[in-house]
Scaffold this motif. Sequence first.
Motif, PDB file in Angstrom:
ATOM      1  N   ALA A 170     109.683  11.775 -54.053  1.00  0.00           N
ATOM      2  CA  ALA A 170     108.516  11.406 -53.625  1.00  0.00           C
ATOM      3  C   ALA A 170     108.257   9.639 -52.632  1.00  0.00           C
ATOM      4  N   ALA A 171     108.670   9.065 -54.320  1.00  0.00           N
ATOM      5  CA  ALA A 171     108.771   7.634 -53.476  1.00  0.00           C
ATOM      6  C   ALA A 171     109.587   7.469 -52.062  1.00  0.00           C
ATOM      7  N   ALA A 172     110.675   8.013 -51.875  1.00  0.00           N
ATOM      8  CA  ALA A 172     111.394   8.237 -50.883  1.00  0.00           C
ATOM      9  C   ALA A 172     110.991   8.855 -49.521  1.00  0.00           C
ATOM     10  N   GLN A 173     110.215   9.973 -49.766  1.00  0.00           N
ATOM     11  CA  GLN A 173     109.361  10.085 -48.893  1.00  0.00           C
ATOM     12  C   GLN A 173     108.185   9.202 -47.575  1.00  0.00           C
ATOM     13  N   ALA A 174     107.415   8.916 -48.983  1.00  0.00           N
ATOM     14  CA  ALA A 174     106.859   8.305 -49.033  1.00  0.00           C
ATOM     15  C   ALA A 174     106.623   7.213 -47.785  1.00  0.00           C
ATOM     16  N   GLN A 175     107.540   6.468 -48.340  1.00  0.00           N
ATOM     17  CA  GLN A 175     108.424   5.158 -47.601  1.00  0.00           C
ATOM     18  C   GLN A 175     108.153   5.670 -45.948  1.00  0.00           C
ATOM     19  N   LYS A 176     108.673   7.162 -45.962  1.00  0.00           N
ATOM     20  CA  LYS A 176     109.330   7.208 -44.814  1.00  0.00           C
ATOM     21  C   LYS A 176     107.832   7.599 -44.009  1.00  0.00           C
ATOM     22  N   ALA A 177     107.243   8.192 -44.570  1.00  0.00           N
ATOM     23  CA  ALA A 177     105.938   8.363 -43.863  1.00  0.00           C
ATOM     24  C   ALA A 177     105.315   7.050 -43.295  1.00  0.00           C
TER      25      ALA A 177
ATOM     26  N   MET B 169      97.891   0.686 -47.019  1.00  0.00           N
ATOM     27  CA  MET B 169      97.664   2.154 -45.682  1.00  0.00           C
ATOM     28  C   MET B 169      96.805   2.665 -44.958  1.00  0.00           C
ATOM     29  N   SER B 170      96.391   2.507 -45.318  1.00  0.00           N
ATOM     30  CA  SER B 170      94.234   3.200 -44.741  1.00  0.00           C
ATOM     31  C   SER B 170      94.613   2.204 -43.381  1.00  0.00           C
ATOM     32  N   SER B 171      94.241   1.363 -44.033  1.00  0.00           N
ATOM     33  CA  SER B 171      93.975  -0.102 -43.083  1.00  0.00           C
ATOM     34  C   SER B 171      94.758  -0.340 -42.398  1.00  0.00           C
TER      35      SER B 171
ATOM     36  N   ILE C 286     104.325   5.966 -39.311  1.00  0.00           N
ATOM     37  CA  ILE C 286     103.358   5.459 -38.980  1.00  0.00           C
ATOM     38  C   ILE C 286     102.380   3.857 -38.603  1.00  0.00           C
ATOM     39  N   ILE C 287     103.694   3.350 -39.255  1.00  0.00           N
ATOM     40  CA  ILE C 287     103.425   1.938 -39.129  1.00  0.00           C
ATOM     41  C   ILE C 287     104.345   1.237 -37.807  1.00  0.00           C
ATOM     42  N   GLY C 288     105.027   2.587 -37.391  1.00  0.00           N
ATOM     43  CA  GLY C 288     106.156   2.369 -36.239  1.00  0.00           C
ATOM     44  C   GLY C 288     107.516   1.905 -36.637  1.00  0.00           C
ATOM     45  N   GLU C 289     107.584   2.151 -37.878  1.00  0.00           N
ATOM     46  CA  GLU C 289     109.311   1.787 -38.088  1.00  0.00           C
ATOM     47  C   GLU C 289     110.075   2.647 -38.599  1.00  0.00           C
ATOM     48  N   GLU C 290     109.682   3.589 -38.044  1.00  0.00           N
ATOM     49  CA  GLU C 290     110.606   4.928 -37.965  1.00  0.00           C
ATOM     50  C   GLU C 290     111.762   4.155 -38.004  1.00  0.00           C
ATOM     51  N   GLN C 291     113.138   4.656 -38.841  1.00  0.00           N
ATOM     52  CA  GLN C 291     114.199   4.072 -37.874  1.00  0.00           C
ATOM     53  C   GLN C 291     115.339   5.573 -38.384  1.00  0.00           C
ATOM     54  N   THR C 292     116.531   5.765 -37.716  1.00  0.00           N
ATOM     55  CA  THR C 292     116.830   6.373 -37.041  1.00  0.00           C
ATOM     56  C   THR C 292     118.319   6.628 -38.051  1.00  0.00           C
ATOM     57  N   ASP C 293     118.771   7.798 -38.027  1.00  0.00           N
ATOM     58  CA  ASP C 293     120.110   8.024 -38.920  1.00  0.00           C
ATOM     59  C   ASP C 293     120.774   7.920 -38.241  1.00  0.00           C
ATOM     60  N   ALA C 294     122.281   7.029 -38.669  1.00  0.00           N
ATOM     61  CA  ALA C 294     123.470   7.497 -37.450  1.00  0.00           C
ATOM     62  C   ALA C 294     124.276   8.017 -38.124  1.00  0.00           C
TER      63      ALA C 294
END
Length: 55
Positions: free
Chosen positions: A36-43, A1-3, A47-55
């Motif tokens: 924690a894993a779910a929140q980390a995945q959302k973050a 993720m850092s890279s 960061i990489i621009g794959e934000e999903q919107t809740d429908a």
Amino acid sequence: MSSVAGIENSTIESSASYIHSWLRVLKEDSKMVVQAAAQAQKAADYIIGEEQTDA
């Protein structure tokens, strides 16, 4: 993720303390690892621009 985010790869001086605090939390609440894993995945997705919107 850092890279992917262009963040310099460096060691956190207090990483042992940080990990210890998470281990204590996880021992007290086994469901916390899933949350924690779910929140980390959302973050990471944000960061990489794959934000999903809740429908």
